[in-house]
Design an enzyme around this catalytic site. Sequence first.
Site, PDB file in Angstrom:
ATOM      1  N   HIS A  78       0.820  -1.214   0.000  1.00 58.02           N
ATOM      2  CA  HIS A  78       0.000   0.000   0.000  1.00 58.02           C
ATOM      3  C   HIS A  78       0.852   1.262   0.000  1.00 58.02           C
ATOM      4  O   HIS A  78       1.949   1.301   0.540  1.00 58.02           O
ATOM      5  CB  HIS A  78      -0.978   0.013   1.178  1.00 58.02           C
ATOM      6  CG  HIS A  78      -0.362   0.050   2.542  1.00 58.02           C
ATOM      7  ND1 HIS A  78      -0.104   1.233   3.204  1.00 58.02           N
ATOM      8  CD2 HIS A  78       0.016  -0.933   3.389  1.00 58.02           C
ATOM      9  CE1 HIS A  78       0.398   0.969   4.391  1.00 58.02           C
ATOM     10  NE2 HIS A  78       0.493  -0.342   4.527  1.00 58.02           N
ATOM     11  N   ASP A  93      -0.640   4.388   0.925  1.00 53.81           N
ATOM     12  CA  ASP A  93      -1.097   5.350   1.920  1.00 53.81           C
ATOM     13  C   ASP A  93      -0.318   5.162   3.219  1.00 53.81           C
ATOM     14  O   ASP A  93       0.239   4.094   3.487  1.00 53.81           O
ATOM     15  CB  ASP A  93      -2.601   5.198   2.174  1.00 53.81           C
ATOM     16  CG  ASP A  93      -2.984   3.810   2.689  1.00 53.81           C
ATOM     17  OD1 ASP A  93      -2.562   2.810   2.062  1.00 53.81           O
ATOM     18  OD2 ASP A  93      -3.685   3.718   3.705  1.00 53.81           O
ATOM     19  N   ASP A 127       6.464   1.078   6.303  1.00 53.09           N
ATOM     20  CA  ASP A 127       5.026   0.803   6.255  1.00 53.09           C
ATOM     21  C   ASP A 127       4.354   1.751   5.270  1.00 53.09           C
ATOM     22  O   ASP A 127       3.859   2.786   5.661  1.00 53.09           O
ATOM     23  CB  ASP A 127       4.440   0.962   7.650  1.00 53.09           C
ATOM     24  CG  ASP A 127       2.967   0.613   7.742  1.00 53.09           C
ATOM     25  OD1 ASP A 127       2.471  -0.121   6.860  1.00 53.09           O
ATOM     26  OD2 ASP A 127       2.313   1.088   8.687  1.00 53.09           O
ATOM     27  N   GLU A 172      -5.104   1.139   2.954  1.00 55.03           N
ATOM     28  CA  GLU A 172      -4.846   0.078   3.922  1.00 55.03           C
ATOM     29  C   GLU A 172      -4.950   0.579   5.355  1.00 55.03           C
ATOM     30  O   GLU A 172      -5.411  -0.143   6.245  1.00 55.03           O
ATOM     31  CB  GLU A 172      -3.459  -0.529   3.672  1.00 55.03           C
ATOM     32  CG  GLU A 172      -3.214  -1.851   4.377  1.00 55.03           C
ATOM     33  CD  GLU A 172      -2.732  -1.704   5.810  1.00 55.03           C
ATOM     34  OE1 GLU A 172      -2.817  -2.687   6.575  1.00 55.03           O
ATOM     35  OE2 GLU A 172      -2.266  -0.605   6.180  1.00 55.03           O
ATOM     36  N   GLU A 173      -4.521   1.802   5.597  1.00 55.89           N
ATOM     37  CA  GLU A 173      -4.489   2.334   6.959  1.00 55.89           C
ATOM     38  C   GLU A 173      -5.856   2.792   7.461  1.00 55.89           C
ATOM     39  O   GLU A 173      -6.000   3.106   8.635  1.00 55.89           O
ATOM     40  CB  GLU A 173      -3.510   3.516   7.037  1.00 55.89           C
ATOM     41  CG  GLU A 173      -2.072   3.186   6.692  1.00 55.89           C
ATOM     42  CD  GLU A 173      -1.384   2.309   7.721  1.00 55.89           C
ATOM     43  OE1 GLU A 173      -2.050   1.906   8.700  1.00 55.89           O
ATOM     44  OE2 GLU A 173      -0.187   2.010   7.549  1.00 55.89           O
ATOM     45  N   ASP A 222       3.933  -6.500   4.405  1.00 60.25           N
ATOM     46  CA  ASP A 222       3.496  -5.392   5.250  1.00 60.25           C
ATOM     47  C   ASP A 222       3.450  -5.803   6.710  1.00 60.25           C
ATOM     48  O   ASP A 222       2.572  -5.384   7.454  1.00 60.25           O
ATOM     49  CB  ASP A 222       2.111  -4.911   4.785  1.00 60.25           C
ATOM     50  CG  ASP A 222       1.671  -3.642   5.491  1.00 60.25           C
ATOM     51  OD1 ASP A 222       2.533  -2.897   5.975  1.00 60.25           O
ATOM     52  OD2 ASP A 222       0.459  -3.395   5.555  1.00 60.25           O
ATOM     53  N   HIS A 248       4.093   3.770  12.571  1.00 58.37           N
ATOM     54  CA  HIS A 248       3.056   4.655  13.085  1.00 58.37           C
ATOM     55  C   HIS A 248       3.579   5.636  14.127  1.00 58.37           C
ATOM     56  O   HIS A 248       2.793   6.383  14.714  1.00 58.37           O
ATOM     57  CB  HIS A 248       1.867   3.864  13.669  1.00 58.37           C
ATOM     58  CG  HIS A 248       1.088   3.109  12.651  1.00 58.37           C
ATOM     59  ND1 HIS A 248      -0.174   2.612  12.895  1.00 58.37           N
ATOM     60  CD2 HIS A 248       1.377   2.754  11.375  1.00 58.37           C
ATOM     61  CE1 HIS A 248      -0.625   1.991  11.815  1.00 58.37           C
ATOM     62  NE2 HIS A 248       0.309   2.059  10.881  1.00 58.37           N
TER      63      HIS A 248
END
Length: 472
Positions: free
Chosen positions: A90, A92, A121, A155-156, A179, A445
């Site tokens: 992904h 995003d 990520d 995805e997030e 991922d 994150h």
Amino acid sequence: MMKYEDQIRTYFDDPAKQRELVAAVCRLVSVRSVKGEAQPGMPFGEGPARALDEALKLCDELGFATRNHDGYVGTAELNDKDTILHILAHMDVVGEGKGWDTDPYGPVEKDGVLYGRGVADDKGPAVAALFAMKCVKDLGLPLSHSARMILGTDEESGSEDIAHYYATEPYAKYTFSPDADFPVINIEKGHYHPDFGSTWAKSEALPRVTELKGGFRTNVVPPEAQAFVAGMLVTDIGPHVEHVSRETEATFTLEAEEGGTRVLCAGKNAHAASPDGGNNAITALLTLLSHLQLADCGSTAAIKSMHQLFPHGDTRGKALGIAQADDLSGPLTLNLALMTLDETGFSAKFDVRFPICANEDNCRKACEASFAAHGIAVTGDGDMTSVHHTDANSPFVRTLLACYENYTGVKDARPLAIGGGTYVHDIPGGVAFGCELPGSDPRMHGPNERIPVADLVLSAQIFAQAIAELCG
């Protein structure tokens, strides 16, 4: 040694190839691809759309046939044969937050480590997989089937992109998502994240909490929270701060304002799937507020109840009555992610990742019973999603494990269970496969997200071997 291993290792040992890989990662990371307002052709906002466009340009330059699927996902084909393997990544990213030592969208390499939002990520792993496909193509390895890279943009925030894609496209025989962690993740815990809260009549009693807010995403341990305590001075609250700071390891700042004191709490963010790695600012703030001599009113009762149900450091749901674990998938984890309180009520949301042994009775109904005892009700979606479980002894999983073992030297690698949910959660037989190596800390994150360049290169080698094995 596996067939083609020498060729694959030599291909990626080339310093020029490694620099090209790093440059491609930096190119994608430079695009801030946090979800925004939907626009025509941009279902998840301008940022994810720009990142997808840039990724497809990269795929074109690497020699792959590409397609943009309505702005939801982009695809890149290894060859024109029957597709047997899907690789899901992904473009995003979550918001950058605070605390960075570098520009999150100005990626840099320091001492062999890449820093920037998305390097781990999931833009870095996506590029590693793309370069693995390029390796197989450049080496001319004999293939009977094709691999397809699927680059998503949501995805997030719920994975509506992949749902859109598979609504019209068939699943592949094999699917993996780079991922998560190596060696292979074959179990992803189920998710339970209801909205809940309560209301009360406005009170004029003093002192009382008139405002509280904390958290910004369901899947992130909240790093900040604040409250306003009407009718209390800084000197009234100050004596409690030192003790609660030691107890919670959170940092509190008191600011005098007209009519009372604003309390700011700083914790530490982390992915909600690994809440022990963070320090929850909401539960720390509730701990401090519960120490104060507040008036008997609705907000005080709510704060006491929330503190009892979500005591600081309880990341297993013990106080809520839902703690449980099993040998295959491990323990249930809990993160109180969001909370907002005003003069007449509060709303909140937690993020639970539950193991195979959890069910409606011992999780959802037990939680709702605990809430009811405190006058709290579920106000939003209270459904439990399913656990994703792919057989550890399937030929697909065994092949991926063999590729990992061959390039790392690890013996007897075993599949893992995680609390995080990846793109493969609802895909039959899918698994997550890399790029995080055991012992690494990518700080996903959080601030200063990072990944060693050597890990990306190793991942690309493993992915290339997997493509050769599965498509050969």
